[in-house]
Design an enzyme around this catalytic site. Structure first.
Site, PDB file in Angstrom:
ATOM      1  N   ALA A 203     -43.879 -19.149   2.508  1.00 34.97           N
ATOM      2  CA  ALA A 203     -44.493 -18.177   3.404  1.00 34.97           C
ATOM      3  C   ALA A 203     -44.267 -16.722   3.022  1.00 34.97           C
ATOM      4  CB  ALA A 203     -43.974 -18.407   4.824  1.00 34.97           C
TER       5      ALA A 203
ATOM      6  N   PRO B 279     -44.174 -12.996   1.563  1.00 34.76           N
ATOM      7  CA  PRO B 279     -43.442 -12.199   2.552  1.00 34.76           C
ATOM      8  C   PRO B 279     -43.976 -12.280   3.970  1.00 34.76           C
ATOM      9  CG  PRO B 279     -44.920 -10.783   1.332  1.00 34.76           C
ATOM     10  CD  PRO B 279     -45.077 -12.161   0.734  1.00 34.76           C
TER      11      PRO B 279
ATOM     12  N   CYS C 219     -53.198 -16.875  -5.765  1.00 31.12           N
ATOM     13  CA  CYS C 219     -53.767 -15.596  -6.171  1.00 31.12           C
ATOM     14  C   CYS C 219     -53.974 -15.632  -7.683  1.00 31.12           C
ATOM     15  CB  CYS C 219     -52.840 -14.450  -5.770  1.00 31.12           C
ATOM     16  SG  CYS C 219     -53.558 -12.824  -6.084  1.00 31.12           S
TER      17      CYS C 219
END
Length: 483
Positions: free
Chosen positions: A282, A284, A407
């Protein structure tokens, strides 16, 4: 006898005094090289201590970030003009040369000014001899008139793009593969990594609406427009987001719109009633906080966030506290390895897995990253991603959904990982076409997954996917990463 006159004494040479922007940019390069530091953390601190005016701060940022982005190309050009291999040049001097070559190739600084100022910097930080060496190299670079020494596009398109867009060859190859072999579009995608990204803000649900955030942006003297995809997004057209009151007091935050879409997708897949959600990996905490705030707006549900690293777990807990909606909403942060679950199997309606990845989707925000990552990192991360995916599916109850996000545009980290999961758990999970659960996003791929790109969508290159657990897993400790 006449005494001969005393010869005039030559004034001692004043020590060189490099200009402050170039010296600070050099210090940034040294911190990244020596300490493996992150440029986006080091440079703001250097600028705060510098007392430079706004123009010189901007020039320092351009030199530092630009040089870090272009390292491979700069070293290639230096190798063409140096009497010794780049690897054999003393590191402090090598960073001076990189700054000088960057000015000659990628800025509008006049060549004579770039050479003289860089030589002065070399003499200041390395001495007279290194200064003379820098002078010789930089004059040869200037004489090339911008010739990078790249292979011809028709002979070697990948090698040509690697030099002209300043990316390692293997990253160029990954982008071309991800874009189905379209080399011309890959060139546009690579060029986007060097474009200054817009700042995206998120209005935190339950605390601030997007229209109110736009009003505060305008009142702060900035220009913002609604983000085209996320209902909470505002895109700034320049300026410092810290000037917006809502950002300062936590009613809004800086968050890429592509990252926001992970929470949009997860919220769309939440079941009715009182859902239980697990946010794996999770830290930041931005995605989990946005999802928790959405759940609070519905008046039901609880969220558990897990993060392996203690400092990121603390950041996650703070993000959930600041942005998670109603303070009485059940939120829990656990510092643990999600692969060895501290919860019972089959206990969650939805799992959000923002998996560790190469981060090649955010190269425009992390100038040094493209030169730090290696192809072997992708393979190692693939094993970890498989293990986390297996643990995520095991945490779902039948009918529950897994949202998998990275990402990265690298196929091996995104689409290939989901394909592998479906192949190794046939009949137990099924793919969800996520396009039906997101706003209409053009050119995001054929489905069932979505791949965002900076050059197409103005976001980080984020991969979004989802699967549904349709059966109970057989009682076995076997994990996907071990099959």
């Amino acid at each position: 006898m006449a005494v001969p006159p005393t010869p005039p004494t030559r004034p001692a040479r004043r020590p060189p005094s490099p200009d402050r922007p170039r010296l600070l940019a050099w210090r940034l390069l040294r911190a990244v090289d020596e300490q493996d530091a992150y440029a986006n953390l080091v440079l703001p601190e250097l600028l705060r201590e510098s007392a430079l005016d706004e123009r010189d701060r901007a020039f320092t940022s351009e030199l530092g970030y630009g040089t870090l982005r272009a390292l491979g190309t700069l070293d290639h050009v230096i190798s063409l003009c140096s009497s010794r291999p780049v690897a054999d040049i003393d590191p402090p001097l090598r960073d001076v040369l990189r700054l000088g070559v960057y000015q000659l190739l990628r800025t509008r600084v006049p060549p004579h000014a770039a050479v003289s100022a860089t030589v002065e910097l070399a003499r200041s930080v390395a001495g007279e001899g290194p200064g003379s060496f820098a002078n010789a190299v930089l004059r040869k670079v200037a004489a090339r008139g911008g010739d990078l020494g790249a292979p011809a596009y028709d002979d070697d398109p990948t090698g040509h793009l690697a030099i002209t867009t300043a990316h390692p060859r293997w990253i160029v190859e990954e982008f071309v593969t991800a874009l189905d072999g379209d080399v011309a579009e890959a060139q546009r995608a690579l060029a986007a990594d060097d474009a200054r990204p817009e700042v995206h803000l998120v209005a935190r649900p339950g605390r601030l609406g997007r229209d109110a955030l736009l009003d505060e942006v305008t009142a702060a003297g900035l220009t913002g427009v609604p983000g085209p995809w996320s209902p909470w997004s505002v895109r700034l057209r320049g300026g410092d987001p810290a000037g917006v009151p809502a950002v300062r007091d936590g009613r809004a935050a800086v968050q890429d719109e592509g990252s926001q879409l992970a929470a949009v997708l997860a919220a769309a897949l939440l079941p009715q009633g009182d859902p239980t959600v697990l946010d794996m990996c999770a830290g930041p905490g931005g995605k989990g906080a946005l999802l928790a705030a959405t759940m609070a707006g519905r008046g039901s549900g609880r969220l558990v966030a897990t993060e392996l690293h203690e400092h990121r777990a603390r950041l996650t807990a703070r993000a959930l506290r600041d942005g998670g909606g109603h303070p009485a909403r059940p939120l829990l942060t656990v510092c643990a390895d999600a692969r060895t679950a501290p919860w019972r199997p089959g206990g969650f309606d939805l799992v959000l897995l923002d998996a560790p990845c190469s981060g090649l989707g955010s190269l425009r925000r992390r100038p040094e990253s493209r030169w730090r990552r290696q192809p072997a990192d992708v393979a190692a991360l693939g094993t970890l991603q498989d293990e986390l995916l297996t643990a995520a599916v095991a945490a779902l109850r039948p009918g529950g959904h897994l949202v998998y996000v990275v990402c990265s545009p690298v196929v091996a980290e995104g689409r290939a990982r989901i394909d592998r999961l479906l192949r190794y758990l046939p009949g137990e999970v099924t793919a969800i076409d996520v396009r039906g659960h997101l706003p209409t996003i053009p050119t995001s791929g054929p489905g069932p997954t979505v791949q965002l790109w900076p050059h197409r969508h103005g976001t980080d290159a984020i991969f979004l996917s989802a699967v549904r657990r349709v059966a109970t897993l057989p009682p076995s400790d076997e994990r996907l990463g071990e099959r």
